[in-house]
Structures are given as structure tokens and as C-alpha cells.
Design a protein around this motif. Structure first.
Motif, PDB file in Angstrom:
ATOM      1  N   ASN A 137      -5.068   7.337  -0.623  1.00 18.61           N
ATOM      2  CA  ASN A 137      -3.772   6.712  -0.868  1.00 18.61           C
ATOM      3  C   ASN A 137      -2.677   7.317   0.000  1.00 18.61           C
ATOM      4  O   ASN A 137      -1.733   6.631   0.384  1.00 18.61           O
ATOM      5  CB  ASN A 137      -3.415   6.826  -2.350  1.00 18.61           C
ATOM      6  CG  ASN A 137      -4.202   5.849  -3.209  1.00 18.61           C
ATOM      7  OD1 ASN A 137      -3.938   4.652  -3.204  1.00 18.61           O
ATOM      8  ND2 ASN A 137      -5.185   6.350  -3.939  1.00 18.61           N
ATOM      9  N   SER A 138      -2.806   8.592   0.333  1.00 17.86           N
ATOM     10  CA  SER A 138      -1.830   9.221   1.216  1.00 17.86           C
ATOM     11  C   SER A 138      -1.922   8.655   2.633  1.00 17.86           C
ATOM     12  O   SER A 138      -0.906   8.325   3.253  1.00 17.86           O
ATOM     13  CB  SER A 138      -2.047  10.739   1.244  1.00 17.86           C
ATOM     14  OG  SER A 138      -1.186  11.364   2.167  1.00 17.86           O
ATOM     15  N   LEU A 139      -3.143   8.528   3.149  1.00 21.53           N
ATOM     16  CA  LEU A 139      -3.326   8.017   4.512  1.00 21.53           C
ATOM     17  C   LEU A 139      -2.695   6.642   4.707  1.00 21.53           C
ATOM     18  O   LEU A 139      -2.124   6.351   5.760  1.00 21.53           O
ATOM     19  CB  LEU A 139      -4.816   7.947   4.837  1.00 21.53           C
ATOM     20  CG  LEU A 139      -5.434   9.157   5.535  1.00 21.53           C
ATOM     21  CD1 LEU A 139      -6.953   9.036   5.567  1.00 21.53           C
ATOM     22  CD2 LEU A 139      -4.886   9.313   6.940  1.00 21.53           C
ATOM     23  N   LEU A 140      -2.787   5.791   3.693  1.00 18.42           N
ATOM     24  CA  LEU A 140      -2.266   4.437   3.827  1.00 18.42           C
ATOM     25  C   LEU A 140      -0.768   4.417   4.091  1.00 18.42           C
ATOM     26  O   LEU A 140      -0.258   3.497   4.736  1.00 18.42           O
ATOM     27  CB  LEU A 140      -2.581   3.637   2.558  1.00 18.42           C
ATOM     28  CG  LEU A 140      -4.064   3.408   2.250  1.00 18.42           C
ATOM     29  CD1 LEU A 140      -4.217   2.579   0.990  1.00 18.42           C
ATOM     30  CD2 LEU A 140      -4.776   2.750   3.416  1.00 18.42           C
ATOM     31  N   ASN A 141      -0.073   5.412   3.603  1.00 17.50           N
ATOM     32  CA  ASN A 141       1.379   5.446   3.780  1.00 17.50           C
ATOM     33  C   ASN A 141       1.796   5.621   5.235  1.00 17.50           C
ATOM     34  O   ASN A 141       2.940   5.350   5.591  1.00 17.50           O
ATOM     35  CB  ASN A 141       1.974   6.586   2.946  1.00 17.50           C
ATOM     36  CG  ASN A 141       2.014   6.263   1.471  1.00 17.50           C
ATOM     37  OD1 ASN A 141       2.882   5.557   0.998  1.00 17.50           O
ATOM     38  ND2 ASN A 141       1.042   6.774   0.730  1.00 17.50           N
ATOM     39  N   PHE A 142       0.877   6.085   6.066  1.00 19.23           N
ATOM     40  CA  PHE A 142       1.223   6.374   7.457  1.00 19.23           C
ATOM     41  C   PHE A 142       0.720   5.299   8.419  1.00 19.23           C
ATOM     42  O   PHE A 142       0.839   5.453   9.635  1.00 19.23           O
ATOM     43  CB  PHE A 142       0.646   7.741   7.853  1.00 19.23           C
ATOM     44  CG  PHE A 142       1.164   8.861   6.990  1.00 19.23           C
ATOM     45  CD1 PHE A 142       2.425   9.389   7.204  1.00 19.23           C
ATOM     46  CD2 PHE A 142       0.403   9.361   5.947  1.00 19.23           C
ATOM     47  CE1 PHE A 142       2.911  10.409   6.411  1.00 19.23           C
ATOM     48  CE2 PHE A 142       0.881  10.385   5.144  1.00 19.23           C
ATOM     49  CZ  PHE A 142       2.139  10.907   5.375  1.00 19.23           C
ATOM     50  N   LEU A 143       0.189   4.204   7.881  1.00 23.32           N
ATOM     51  CA  LEU A 143      -0.268   3.100   8.712  1.00 23.32           C
ATOM     52  C   LEU A 143       0.800   2.016   8.774  1.00 23.32           C
ATOM     53  O   LEU A 143       1.516   1.762   7.802  1.00 23.32           O
ATOM     54  CB  LEU A 143      -1.561   2.510   8.145  1.00 23.32           C
ATOM     55  CG  LEU A 143      -2.793   3.414   8.175  1.00 23.32           C
ATOM     56  CD1 LEU A 143      -3.948   2.752   7.435  1.00 23.32           C
ATOM     57  CD2 LEU A 143      -3.193   3.745   9.608  1.00 23.32           C
ATOM     58  N   SER A 144       0.893   1.348   9.921  1.00 24.26           N
ATOM     59  CA  SER A 144       1.815   0.222  10.049  1.00 24.26           C
ATOM     60  C   SER A 144       1.326  -0.928   9.179  1.00 24.26           C
ATOM     61  O   SER A 144       0.153  -0.978   8.782  1.00 24.26           O
ATOM     62  CB  SER A 144       1.885  -0.233  11.508  1.00 24.26           C
ATOM     63  OG  SER A 144       0.645  -0.832  11.899  1.00 24.26           O
ATOM     64  N   CYS A 174       0.801  -1.233   0.000  1.00 30.17           N
ATOM     65  CA  CYS A 174       0.000   0.000   0.000  1.00 30.17           C
ATOM     66  C   CYS A 174       0.828   1.275   0.000  1.00 30.17           C
ATOM     67  O   CYS A 174       0.268   2.365   0.043  1.00 30.17           O
ATOM     68  CB  CYS A 174      -0.948   0.048   1.205  1.00 30.17           C
ATOM     69  SG  CYS A 174      -2.311  -1.100   1.102  1.00 30.17           S
ATOM     70  N   LYS A 175       2.112   1.167  -0.017  1.00 31.85           N
ATOM     71  CA  LYS A 175       2.946   2.355   0.148  1.00 31.85           C
ATOM     72  C   LYS A 175       3.676   2.705  -1.148  1.00 31.85           C
ATOM     73  O   LYS A 175       4.000   1.831  -1.952  1.00 31.85           O
ATOM     74  CB  LYS A 175       3.960   2.150   1.275  1.00 31.85           C
ATOM     75  CG  LYS A 175       3.327   1.910   2.638  1.00 31.85           C
ATOM     76  CD  LYS A 175       4.383   1.714   3.701  1.00 31.85           C
ATOM     77  CE  LYS A 175       3.749   1.384   5.049  1.00 31.85           C
ATOM     78  NZ  LYS A 175       3.048   2.504   5.637  1.00 31.85           N
ATOM     79  N   GLY A 176       3.934   3.997  -1.303  1.00 30.52           N
ATOM     80  CA  GLY A 176       4.724   4.456  -2.429  1.00 30.52           C
ATOM     81  C   GLY A 176       6.199   4.455  -2.069  1.00 30.52           C
ATOM     82  O   GLY A 176       6.600   4.003  -1.009  1.00 30.52           O
ATOM     83  N   ASN A 177       7.019   4.969  -2.962  1.00 31.39           N
ATOM     84  CA  ASN A 177       8.456   5.016  -2.694  1.00 31.39           C
ATOM     85  C   ASN A 177       9.002   6.426  -2.802  1.00 31.39           C
ATOM     86  O   ASN A 177      10.176   6.636  -3.029  1.00 31.39           O
ATOM     87  CB  ASN A 177       9.209   4.095  -3.655  1.00 31.39           C
ATOM     88  CG  ASN A 177       8.956   4.435  -5.107  1.00 31.39           C
ATOM     89  OD1 ASN A 177       8.298   5.434  -5.412  1.00 31.39           O
ATOM     90  ND2 ASN A 177       9.455   3.607  -6.013  1.00 31.39           N
ATOM     91  N   ASN A 229      -0.602  -0.098  -5.140  1.00 35.85           N
ATOM     92  CA  ASN A 229       0.307  -1.072  -4.534  1.00 35.85           C
ATOM     93  C   ASN A 229      -0.389  -1.984  -3.521  1.00 35.85           C
ATOM     94  O   ASN A 229       0.169  -2.296  -2.464  1.00 35.85           O
ATOM     95  CB  ASN A 229       1.483  -0.359  -3.844  1.00 35.85           C
ATOM     96  CG  ASN A 229       2.258   0.520  -4.799  1.00 35.85           C
ATOM     97  OD1 ASN A 229       2.593   0.091  -5.905  1.00 35.85           O
ATOM     98  ND2 ASN A 229       2.517   1.753  -4.413  1.00 35.85           N
ATOM     99  N   SER A 230      -1.592  -2.398  -3.837  1.00 37.15           N
ATOM    100  CA  SER A 230      -2.328  -3.227  -2.883  1.00 37.15           C
ATOM    101  C   SER A 230      -3.320  -4.124  -3.603  1.00 37.15           C
ATOM    102  O   SER A 230      -3.529  -4.005  -4.815  1.00 37.15           O
ATOM    103  CB  SER A 230      -3.095  -2.347  -1.886  1.00 37.15           C
ATOM    104  OG  SER A 230      -4.299  -1.871  -2.467  1.00 37.15           O
TER     105      SER A 230
END
Length: 359
Positions: A276-283, A8-11, A307-308
Motif C-alpha cells: 500500500n505504501s508503494l502505490l502512493n508513489f506511482l503516477s 490507491c492513495k492515502g491522504n 482506496n482502490s
């Protein structure tokens, strides 16, 4: 701030920096080539009106703009996206020109008095294709994507007739910092603006602030400027930000992850940039609890979040079974979504992205 990669995260790496002299806040790690490739892709989907509040705000902007237009006006909109503002205004003016690299704008090709230029904004390119002198230019939620904003604004002003009007709409930096909206920091946003920073820049370029409009509880701000060779040596004051912002953002991120501990089956509402931004900050543990995503935009339904394997679907009663939490990623119209889902029978909890409050 780094997005790291993974499920779920970008790079993308984001390095927020503020100019001490002018107050401009920008991402020093902005990758122009990467972003341009995304915008040129046929898979890129621009934002579409899917809520009553969004429609009402388009009407509010239209009403304000009409103070500065008449039937003889020639308008230029840069990056019109799905064309909601063009459709609202095109019958009120003599001609409308749009420029955008996205094919989505071609949905408007049959509208009368419209000329669409497919491509990225470039002064000489646009100038050579214009058929009329432009007396009104608008660009909404574009400037935050431009990595050379001063040059861009200067070129726009050169295309504008004397006494012409510019309408620029951007996210309100002061508002999202005040409410710790860490998810407002996107990899495709290069710059972030305070009101006075924009005023000072446009003043330098010979334009005077004449009107303003604030939308979605001040999350967005729209400023109107007149090109009249206005000059002043006096600069308006702006806020200087410090490390407390990062501290407050990190606390809000930690709080969100802790709230997930009490839930097992979670859905995300909103498949746009905020979601999509919020997902980057989840464990990773929290991400695995997200089973599905809801969105009213039919163009996104059946697709997957970046990415999910989280599928995007239409919110309907059969989709709510076993869900005990929905994380809202639509800060512009959260209450409207809550009301909709309650009416459809969802009985679980919500987390509002505005303040990470559980309802």
C-alpha cells in the motif's frame, strides 16, 4: 512528503525530521488519533507468517531469546499481533502476558499460561493487571509506531524486574536509507531508529546493551538490553541526515515510474504495508496498469487494496494470464516469492522493491 490522495492513495502528510541532539528521526505530522482508530478497527489485520524465511527468522529470534529465559521466567509482550513469538516461547516459560488493542491476539486465548490484556499500553493499566513480576519484556515493530518513545521505554522499564531483559526489534533506518527504500516511510510509523540512537536512549534509562540480532539482510535489527542501572556519560555517535536523502528517494521513485512505461498489465505482490505504501508513489497512469494484487494471507484474499478496486487474490496459474510484470512489495522475502511464482508458471518480468531492478 505528502501522499496527496486519489486512486490507491492515502491522504496522510509525512514530515521527516531529525533531532540534532539525539539523532531521533520522526514524522512531525504524525496523527496519533487517526492511527489509534485504525488499530482499534475490526478491519485491521496484523502481519501473519506466510513465508519460509519469516518462519526461519522467528526461530532465529527464539533461539537468541532462549539464552535469557528459563522455565521460571515471566514474560510480557506488547503488541504481539498474530502471536507468532508467543507461540514460539510460551512452552519455555512459566507465564506469558500480552497486551494489544487488536482482537487478533485473542486467537491465542486458549494457550496455556497466557493472559491477554486487550487495550493500548498504559503503565498504570498494565501494572494493575499483572499477576507476576516481569523479568523479560519484548516488543517487535512497535516502537516505530509510538509518538512518545522515551516515555514509553521508561514505563516499560519500570514494569521490569532488576536484571530483567528487554528485547526491542525495529526497522533498521541505516539499511533502508542506504538502499533508497522510500516505501519504508509509512503514515503509521512515527519514529525511525539507528542502532546507536536506541543504545544511547536505553543507557539513559539504566539499561545496557548485551546482545543483538540482524534479520532479513539487516532490514530489521533486534537489540537486547539488561536493566542494571547502567549509566555512562559517553554518547555513541550517530549519523546526521540531510537533503540528499530526499533527492535519492525522488530519483528512485522516478525510476520506478519510468520502468512501468514498458508494461501494460501489471500485478502487485504483497497486500501489506509495503504494498500500500508503494502505490502512493506511482503516477495515476501507472496505477491504472495494476490489474490485481497477490497475497498468500487468506485473510486478505477477496479484499481490495486501500482506496482502490484492485482485488487481492491467491497467486495461481490462471491469474497470470496476460500479466507482463509483477511489482514485488515483499522486501523481506522477495527471492522466495520469485521462486514460488516461477514454479507456478509465471513467465513475465519482476521488479524487486529492494533495488527496483527488473528481472
Amino acid at each position: 512528503m505528502s501522499y496527496g490522495g486519489g486512486y490507491c492513495k492515502g491522504n496522510a502528510k509525512i514530515t521527516l525530521t531529525q533531532c540534532k541532539n539525539c539523532g531521533y528521526v520522526f514524522n512531525a505530522s504524525f496523527d496519533l488519533e487517526q492511527i489509534n482508530n485504525e488499530y482499534s478497527s475490526q478491519t485491521y489485520i496484523s502481519r501473519k507468517i506466510v513465508s519460509k524465511e519469516m518462519s526461519e527468522n522467528i526461530q532465529s529470534i527464539k533461539n537468541k531469546i532462549l539464552k535469557y529465559l528459563d522455565k521460571n521466567s515471566h514474560c510480557l509482550e506488547i503488541a504481539p499481533g498474530s502471536g507468532d513469538m508467543v507461540l514460539a516461547l510460551i512452552d519455555e516459560v512459566e507465564s506469558f502476558t500480552t497486551i494489544d488493542p487488536s482482537l487478533v491476539s485473542l486467537e491465542l486465548k486458549d494457550a496455556k499460561n497466557l493472559k491477554h490484556i486487550q487495550g493500548f499500553f498504559d503503565y498504570e493499566f498494565v501494572k494493575n493487571k499483572l499477576e507476576h513480576e516481569i523479568n523479560f519484556v519484548l516488543f517487535r515493530h512497535l516502537l516505530e509506531h509510538i509518538n512518545t518513545p522515551y516515555d514509553f521505554l521508561n514505563d516499560v522499564i519500570k514494569l521490569l524486574a532488576n536484571e530483567g531483559i528487554i528485547y526491542v526489534e525495529v526497522p533498521n533506518l541505516d539499511e533502508f536509507i542506504e538502499h533508497n527504500r522510500f516505501y519504508e516511510v509509512f503514515n503509521d510509523h512515527c519514529g525511525y531508529y539507528q542502532k546507536n540512537v536506541l543504545i544511547n536512549v536505553l543507557n539513559d534509562l539504566g539499561c545496557e546493551l548485551i546482545d543483538e540480532i540482524f534479520l532479513y539482510e539487516k532490514q530489521h535489527m533486534g537489540l537486547f538490553f539488561r536493566k542494571n542501572n547502567f549509566k555512562t556519560d559517553k554518547k555513541l555517535e550517530f549519523k546526521h541526515y540531510d537533503s540528499h536523502i530526499a533527492k535519492n528517494f525522488n530519483q528512485a521513485i522516478k525510476s520506478l515510474n519510468l520502468k512501468f512505461q514498458n508494461y501494460q498489465n501489471i500485478a502487485l505482490y504483497g497486500a501489506g504495508a509495503h504494498g500500500n505504501s508503494l502505490l502512493n508513489f506511482l503516477s495515476q497512469n501507472c496505477l491504472l496498469k495494476i490489474k490485481k494484487c497477490f497475497d498468500l494471507d487468506i485473510r486478505k484474499q477477496g479484499q481490495y487494496l486501500q482506496n482502490s478496486n484492485i482485488k487481492i487474490s491467491k497467486p495461481q496459474p490462471q491469474e497470470f494470464k496476460s500479466l507482463d510484470l509483477i511489482l514485488l512489495a515483499v522486501p523481506l522475502y522477495e527471492q522466495e516469492v520469485i521462486n514460488l511464482l516461477r514454479e507456478k508458471g509465471y513467465k513475465g518480468d519482476f521488479i524487486k522493491s529492494k533495488n527496483m531492478k527488473i528481472l
